[in-house]
Design a protein around this motif. Sequence first.
Motif, short mmCIF file in Angstrom:
data_model
loop_
_atom_site.label_atom_id
_atom_site.label_comp_id
_atom_site.label_asym_id
_atom_site.label_seq_id
_atom_site.Cartn_x
_atom_site.Cartn_y
_atom_site.Cartn_z
N ASN A 21 0.82 -1.21 0.00
CA ASN A 21 0.00 0.00 0.00
C ASN A 21 0.85 1.26 0.00
OD1 ASN A 21 -2.68 -1.03 -0.09
ND2 ASN A 21 -2.49 -1.66 2.04
N SER A 22 2.05 1.19 0.59
CA SER A 22 2.96 2.33 0.55
C SER A 22 3.42 2.60 -0.88
CB SER A 22 4.16 2.08 1.47
OG SER A 22 3.76 1.93 2.81
N VAL A 23 3.73 1.54 -1.60
CA VAL A 23 4.14 1.69 -3.01
C VAL A 23 2.97 2.22 -3.84
CG1 VAL A 23 4.79 0.40 -5.09
CG2 VAL A 23 5.96 -0.03 -2.93
N LYS A 24 1.79 1.70 -3.57
CA LYS A 24 0.60 2.16 -4.30
C LYS A 24 0.42 3.67 -4.14
CE LYS A 24 -4.45 1.60 -4.46
NZ LYS A 24 -5.62 0.84 -3.94
N GLU A 25 0.60 4.17 -2.93
CA GLU A 25 0.45 5.60 -2.68
C GLU A 25 1.42 6.41 -3.54
OE1 GLU A 25 1.12 8.83 0.95
OE2 GLU A 25 0.77 6.71 1.45
N GLY A 26 2.65 5.93 -3.65
CA GLY A 26 3.63 6.64 -4.46
C GLY A 26 3.28 6.64 -5.94
N ILE A 27 2.78 5.51 -6.43
CA ILE A 27 2.39 5.41 -7.84
C ILE A 27 1.23 6.33 -8.15
CG2 ILE A 27 1.48 3.86 -9.62
CD1 ILE A 27 3.02 1.58 -8.24
N LEU A 28 0.24 6.38 -7.27
CA LEU A 28 -0.95 7.19 -7.51
C LEU A 28 -0.65 8.69 -7.48
CD1 LEU A 28 -3.69 5.22 -5.52
CD2 LEU A 28 -3.26 5.23 -7.98
N ARG A 29 0.43 9.08 -6.86
CA ARG A 29 0.84 10.48 -6.92
C ARG A 29 1.20 10.88 -8.36
NH1 ARG A 29 5.16 10.93 -1.87
NH2 ARG A 29 3.67 10.68 -0.14
N VAL A 30 1.68 9.89 -9.10
CA VAL A 30 2.12 10.14 -10.48
C VAL A 30 1.03 9.80 -11.48
CG1 VAL A 30 3.91 9.64 -12.19
CG2 VAL A 30 4.47 9.56 -9.75
N ILE A 31 0.32 8.70 -11.24
CA ILE A 31 -0.72 8.23 -12.16
C ILE A 31 -2.00 8.04 -11.34
CG2 ILE A 31 -1.22 6.60 -14.04
CD1 ILE A 31 1.69 5.57 -13.66
N PRO A 32 -2.77 9.08 -11.13
CA PRO A 32 -3.94 9.00 -10.25
C PRO A 32 -4.98 7.97 -10.67
CG PRO A 32 -3.37 11.29 -10.71
CD PRO A 32 -2.54 10.45 -11.62
N ASP A 33 -5.05 7.67 -11.96
CA ASP A 33 -6.07 6.73 -12.41
C ASP A 33 -5.52 5.31 -12.64
OD1 ASP A 33 -4.50 7.33 -14.58
OD2 ASP A 33 -6.17 7.60 -15.99
N LEU A 373 9.57 6.71 -15.32
CA LEU A 373 8.93 5.86 -16.33
C LEU A 373 7.95 6.65 -17.18
CD1 LEU A 373 8.23 2.67 -14.18
CD2 LEU A 373 9.90 2.88 -16.04
N MET A 374 7.17 7.51 -16.56
CA MET A 374 6.18 8.29 -17.31
C MET A 374 6.86 9.36 -18.16
SD MET A 374 3.34 6.83 -16.76
CE MET A 374 4.37 5.32 -16.69
N ALA A 375 7.95 9.95 -17.66
CA ALA A 375 8.67 10.94 -18.45
C ALA A 375 9.28 10.28 -19.68
CB ALA A 375 9.75 11.60 -17.60
#
Length: 381
Positions: A21-33, A373-375
């Motif tokens: 869940n900690s990793v999920k929080e970090g990912i959602l900061r970048v890719i909210p959906d 990754l997104m950049a």
Amino acid sequence: MKILIAIDSFKGSISSLEAGNSVKEGILRVIPDANCIVKPLADGGEGTAEAFVSGLGGEWVHLSICGPYGEPTDAKYAYLSDKKQAILEMAEASGITISKRKEPLYATTFGVGEMILDALKRGATSFLIGIGGSATNDAGLGMLTALGFDFLDTNGNPVDKFAKDLPNIQSIDDTQVSPLLQNATIQVACDVNNPLCGETGATYIYGGQKGVTDDMKPILDGYVSHFADITAKHFGIDKQNQAGAGAAGGLGFALLSYLHADMQSGIDLVLRELDLEQHIQNCDYVITGEGRLDAQTAMGKGPIGIAKMGKSAGATTIAFAGSILEGAKDCNQEGIDAYFPILQTICTLEEAMMPETTKTNLTNTAEQVFRLLMANKKSLF
């Protein structure tokens, strides 16, 4: 974007689901959906029962049992009532971390048998038992005694339940064994291939960490060998050389010989039982990891099991770890595309393992990796 997150627990700090869940929080900061699916991960060792409770809706069963040196010990196991399945970790009863004592002749697996018996009375017909982290070298004598097997000396009297009592056994009486065992199937999560006896067996390879001195090794190995011979004579079949018989101080041998257990790779067994393959389909990324990434990780621990599954599904696999040690590069050959340490600043080990620090470090590291990754994705398209 679909992302499966299955990280092993950071032992001594946070659980598997807390890490995920900690990793999920970090990912959602970048890719909210992003469609982030968090699943528990374990490889049959510590944290396996917790993975089943959180992943399949099991319940905890708490009980007081016999510890590794006969002392009362509080333990727990997971129970899935709908499947009538119990998930046990032998270390809960006979683990090396329970006591500071290291006296292998006086150590017993009796509490493991008590846990099995309690689950049988609760209605369990299926067992998954993880057998890592033992303090014992009693070849499963204690566990079997708790289940009703009587091991008799030359006078026909039952011997006690400790490793020191193995050489006194001359015969076996199984008339008092719990009849509930007849309907039970037992799967053992084990990644150790050692036989029971000899220089590659339980006593010589693993005894040192449990307090077995060099001069004690041939003596205790002889005790265990004697027990194996008596067992073979009673059942008409000898399993002391079967792979895994030497696991957990010979507990593997007892499970194979007396309880007809099916011994399997821990991570393969857990992944199958938790049905993670179903969730990994069509994933773009798979995120895994553990507290320490090293050569042992590459030899088949939880993160590698997930990584191989991710590769089969065509996903990119990334691992996060509290620390990276020599040999971690082997993980790149086993399915992990890239791995990252999560420490953000110089600190003590105690500071690094504080739960909130670990969670924050995981979240921040995941965020930065996915920003990259997104950049990169934008620059390519």
